[in-house]
Structure formats: C-alpha cells, structure tokens
Design a protein around this motif. Structure first.
Motif, PDB file in Angstrom:
ATOM      1  N   LEU A 315     -22.905 -15.743  45.084  1.00 25.27           N
ATOM      2  CA  LEU A 315     -22.456 -17.001  44.759  1.00 25.27           C
ATOM      3  C   LEU A 315     -22.104 -17.208  43.151  1.00 25.27           C
ATOM      4  CD1 LEU A 315     -24.563 -19.247  46.909  1.00 25.27           C
ATOM      5  CD2 LEU A 315     -21.859 -19.137  47.311  1.00 25.27           C
ATOM      6  N   ALA A 316     -22.986 -17.201  42.390  1.00 25.79           N
ATOM      7  CA  ALA A 316     -22.656 -17.332  41.015  1.00 25.79           C
ATOM      8  C   ALA A 316     -23.702 -17.160  40.397  1.00 25.79           C
ATOM      9  CB  ALA A 316     -22.135 -18.855  40.570  1.00 25.79           C
ATOM     10  N   PRO A 317     -24.064 -16.292  39.006  1.00 28.81           N
ATOM     11  CA  PRO A 317     -24.957 -16.205  38.248  1.00 28.81           C
ATOM     12  C   PRO A 317     -25.501 -17.502  37.777  1.00 28.81           C
ATOM     13  CG  PRO A 317     -23.177 -14.728  37.674  1.00 28.81           C
ATOM     14  CD  PRO A 317     -22.649 -15.460  38.588  1.00 28.81           C
ATOM     15  N   GLY A 318     -24.819 -18.493  37.343  1.00 21.96           N
ATOM     16  CA  GLY A 318     -25.203 -19.545  36.726  1.00 21.96           C
ATOM     17  C   GLY A 318     -26.182 -20.571  37.648  1.00 21.96           C
ATOM     18  N   LEU A 319     -26.219 -20.147  38.938  1.00 26.78           N
ATOM     19  CA  LEU A 319     -26.962 -20.980  39.578  1.00 26.78           C
ATOM     20  C   LEU A 319     -28.612 -20.632  39.602  1.00 26.78           C
ATOM     21  CD1 LEU A 319     -25.239 -20.557  43.317  1.00 26.78           C
ATOM     22  CD2 LEU A 319     -25.495 -22.537  41.695  1.00 26.78           C
ATOM     23  N   ARG A 320     -28.704 -19.488  38.930  1.00 25.77           N
ATOM     24  CA  ARG A 320     -29.935 -19.087  38.665  1.00 25.77           C
ATOM     25  C   ARG A 320     -31.108 -19.214  39.836  1.00 25.77           C
ATOM     26  NH1 ARG A 320     -29.334 -15.739  36.667  1.00 25.77           N
ATOM     27  NH2 ARG A 320     -31.293 -15.317  35.948  1.00 25.77           N
ATOM     28  N   LEU A 321     -30.581 -18.857  41.226  1.00 22.46           N
ATOM     29  CA  LEU A 321     -31.525 -18.632  42.228  1.00 22.46           C
ATOM     30  C   LEU A 321     -31.773 -17.224  42.740  1.00 22.46           C
ATOM     31  CD1 LEU A 321     -29.601 -21.421  44.270  1.00 22.46           C
ATOM     32  CD2 LEU A 321     -32.038 -21.567  43.479  1.00 22.46           C
ATOM     33  N   GLY A 322     -32.812 -17.109  42.860  1.00 22.88           N
ATOM     34  CA  GLY A 322     -33.657 -15.631  43.216  1.00 22.88           C
ATOM     35  C   GLY A 322     -34.780 -15.962  44.154  1.00 22.88           C
TER      36      GLY A 322
END
Length: 474
Positions: A315-322
């Motif tokens: 999706l996008a690195p800026g979401l910071r979801l792992g």
C-alpha cells in the motif's frame, strides 16, 4: 450571505506575567505580545484572542488587556478589524529565520532506482476513504481508549483470515501483533529474544544491512549464512551455531532466490532439533509474476516461526502498518514490549485497514497492481538486455526489484557515480554482504514509470560506456 469573522475562534496566547513586578500588568501584556511579533512567532494577519478571552486566560480584568491592545494598535503592531477581531499588522510581522543547511553532494537523481519504493500514486484513496468514514461513523467510543498491546482485535482477525487464505499461514488473532512497520516489529522481537536467552542471529548473506545493526544493539551476534539458488544454505546454518535465523523465503532480498520445498523442510527440521526460531520476513510475497504462489514457512511450524508482514510494499510505507504472527510463548513478552515502546499503534489506522481488508479492497488493490508492476519489470529486463546485456539479472520472478551481477571490469562505485552524474540513481550490493561478495546493482522499479525505466537504463548504458572508456589507474 457574508459571514462576519470574530476572534472567538482564535487560540490561546502565551503571555508571561510577573505579578510581583513594578511594571504595570497592561505593559507586561503589551510587551509579551510585541516581543512575539518581533521574533516572528506571531505571523502577519494572525488573529489574537479577544480581550475578554485573553483576560480570562491570564486571570486579569478585561480593562488591563484592552489597554494593552490599544497601545499595540497605536504602535502599529496590531490592527482592529470590523467585526470585533484583532490581528497582527502585516507591516510589523517578521518571518522566522530559515536555518542554513549545507547543500547535498551530488544532488538528487532525476530517475531513482532505489529499492523499497512502491508506486504510492496508486494508493486506493477512494476505497480507503470509505473505510475511514465507516470507522469514524460506527466505531464505539471505548475503542478509542488504550488498546491491548497486540493491537485492535478487528485488524488481527481480518489479517489472520487474509494470511491463512492467501499465504497459507496458521494464524490466530490472539497470536498476531500489530506494529509500526517491520522496523519496529523486528526491533522489539530481537530485544525480546535477547532477553529470553537467544545469543546468535543468522542472516542471509547478502541481506538487508539495517537489521544487523538492530541485532547488535539488542545484544545479539549476527552471522552471515550464504544464499543458494534454493534459498539459505541450511548446512552452513547448522555450522553457524545460531539459535535464530532470519529468512526472506518467498523472494530473497536482494538475490531474488525462492526457497525450495526441500530447504523449507530442512529449516523446520533445524529449528526443531536446535530448539531454535525462524523469523520469516514476507516483505513482498504478494507480487509474483512468473511462478505459482508459495505458502509461508510459518504454516509448516507455527510454534517455530515468527512471521512478519507489512503494508509498506503493498500500500504505502507512510501507513506504518506491520504485523507479526508469533508462537504462543512469545505473545505476552512481545505485547508488553509494544506497550512499553509506544502504548500501541494508531487505532483509527488499524480499524480502517481492518475494514479495508475485510471488504476485499486489499485483494482488489493487489490484483490491480500486479500487472502494472509486471509491465515495469518486463520493461526493465528487456531494456537491460538491449542496452547492457552483460549485466545479468537474477530473481526477476517476483517482487519490486531486480538484481544484476556486474562483469569484472566494472565497479559498483564507478558505475553509480557515473550514473548519478547523468541524473540516475543506481545502488550497489556492497552494503548487503556480511562477508565480501560479487559486485552487482539492485534496481528498484516500483515507484517509476515505464518511460522513466527506459530513460534510466539508457542513461546507465552511457554511464557504463564512460566508465569503460576511462583509463584505470593502477
């Protein structure tokens, strides 16, 4: 209809007062505001609080503040506007000084093949917005309080169902932990493992160099294990004395090797005999082009494998979801570590992603992006074959990067510098080796257009020709 503007919406204003001073209070208020305007902390046209509001905030009579404002208006620092609000006069305002910074050497490349950059312009904004609206409309108030250290149950349930269906994991919501990307999840995991008595981490050689520094900071010794065409060399792993190994089994970074069924079985056997742990970084397994999907190792041995995933590439690195799927014996310690570290990831982001996954939007986004990335991959490989046939690509069947080996007459540094001079960023393999290895380049293509790929490779070909035409200095 025109709308009158008042100062009722202006925020608070910090004005230091000394009530034991011989300086009258109205002069202290005026001086405090005057100084903030002079320092650039109150910009032009900023609305200051009403005299009534500021007086209440400072515990003063309104007349004191009125007198201070009148003085500042007379001096030209404030302007009273029709409608009852007062602003900073543009002529009196000052701009904050801009810090001096040193220019970057070499400049930024016009076309950048840096790894780990998905095409964020394709982020599914409309679908994400629908999930945001649903969450804001339907989420009970108590879900906005502090969370369980593992994260929102809605997201853990949605991810468990998705990963079991798509990646062949054996996940349960109670064994999932949500983190701020793989970076935080891996850091907390290594800290917990070190505290639990683990001492030596085996990493693939080559592999991402950042995690080795994280391991050292956690008190773990990192050792390199060679990567074969079939994945990590399990015989070398046996000799390493490691009690935990990190693998990128679905698409090895950076070589692109896919771990074979035999190697997967051997890894699980190694972990069982050594009472060891496998950390499976499944960073871009959703993007595959020329092969059938391969299930996660975690599904073979849930009690011996920590599975790590992230939305950064999908999706996008800026979401910071792992997320991490943990063996049962690590859940409590990891949950506590997460709480201590940051009290939990944003619940609104978690609930939004949970709805996004549960409604099938994640699947739809991936189906839409696969052919786009495949076209980029094909363009890159074809252009390399045309312009630079002696740069041999490997690991092209999946992911968002291609690695090429360099011929003996080219050095990574010389090629990268010559490319940068032509506005193209390319990056060598040297940082990824634990021990020295062959020279090569890693091409990340996810964030580029097909035209940019073509222009970038053409410029790289010119750079390589320039390097080869320059006499070497012995």
């Amino acid at each position: 209809m025109s709308r009158s503007r008042t100062s009722s919406g202006a925020g608070e204003l910090l004005v230091p007062l000394r009530r034991d001073s011989t300086v009258p209070l109205h002069q202290q208020v005026a001086r405090g505001i005057r100084d903030r305007i002079r320092q650039g902390l109150l910009p032009a046209d900023a609305v200051v609080p009403s005299t009534r509001a500021l007086a209440a905030d400072l515990g003063l009579s309104r007349g004191v503040v009125v007198e201070a404002y009148q003085q500042l208006v007379a001096e030209g620092y404030l302007v009273s506007r029709t409608g009852g609000y007062t602003q900073v006069a543009p002529a009196a305002a000052r701009e904050l000084p801009v810090p001096r910074t040193e220019p970057m050497s070499g400049g930024s490349p016009r076309i950048d093949f840096r790894y780990s950059r998905p095409d964020v312009s394709q982020f599914p904004r409309a679908a994400w917005l629908r999930s945001i609206r649903k969450v804001l409309t339907e989420t009970p108030h108590d879900r906005l309080a502090y969370l369980d250290g593992r994260g929102a149950i809605e997201l853990r349930e949605a991810l468990a169902a998705y990963l079991n269906r798509v990646r062949g994991t054996s996940a349960r919501a109670e064994n999932l932990l949500i983190s701020n990307g793989f970076a935080q999840g891996s850091r907390l995991l290594l800290q917990v493992l070190a505290a639990s008595g683990f001492r030596r981490l085996a990493v693939e050689d080559p592999s991402d160099d950042e995690l080795r520094a994280v391991a050292a900071a956690a008190g773990l010794e990192a050792v390199g294990v060679p990567v074969l065409d079939s994945g990590v060399d399990v015989e070398a792993l046996e000799r390493s004395g490691a009690d935990v190994v990190l693998v990128t089994a679905a698409h090895q970074f950076p070589t692109g090797a896919v771990t074979s069924a035999q190697t997967r079985a051997a890894l699980v056997d190694w972990a069982g005999r050594r009472d060891a742990l496998i950390v499976e970084d499944d960073y871009d397994a959703e993007y595959r082009y020329d092969r059938e999907p391969i299930g996660a190792i975690q599904g073979l041995a849930p009690d011996r494998v920590v599975y790590a995933g992230t939305a950064s590439k999908t999706l996008a690195p800026g979401l910071r979801l792992g997320w991490l799927i943990l063996p049962a014996h690590l859940v409590e310690a990891m949950s506590s570590a997460k709480v201590v570290d940051d009290r939990g990831s944003s619940v609104l982001d978690q609930l939004t992603f949970a709805d996004f996954v549960a409604r099938g939007e994640f699947d739809r986004h991936l189906r839409r992006m696969r052919p786009r990335y495949r076209r980029l991959r094909d363009t890159l490989v074809d252009r390399l074959a045309e312009q630079l046939p002696d740069l041999r690509p490997v690991g092209i069947s999946a992911g968002l990067h291609v690695t090429t080996w360099l011929p003996p007459d080219l050095s990574e540094q010389a090629v990268a510098q010559a490319a940068l001079e032509r506005g193209v960023g390319v990056y060598g393999l040297a940082p990824y080796w634990v021990d020295a290895g062959p020279a090569g380049l890693v091409f990340g293509y996810g964030g580029l257009t097909e035209q940019a790929v073509v222009e970038g490779i053409d410029a790289l070909a010119a750079a390589v020709a320039a390097v080869r035409s320059t006499p070497s200095i012995d």
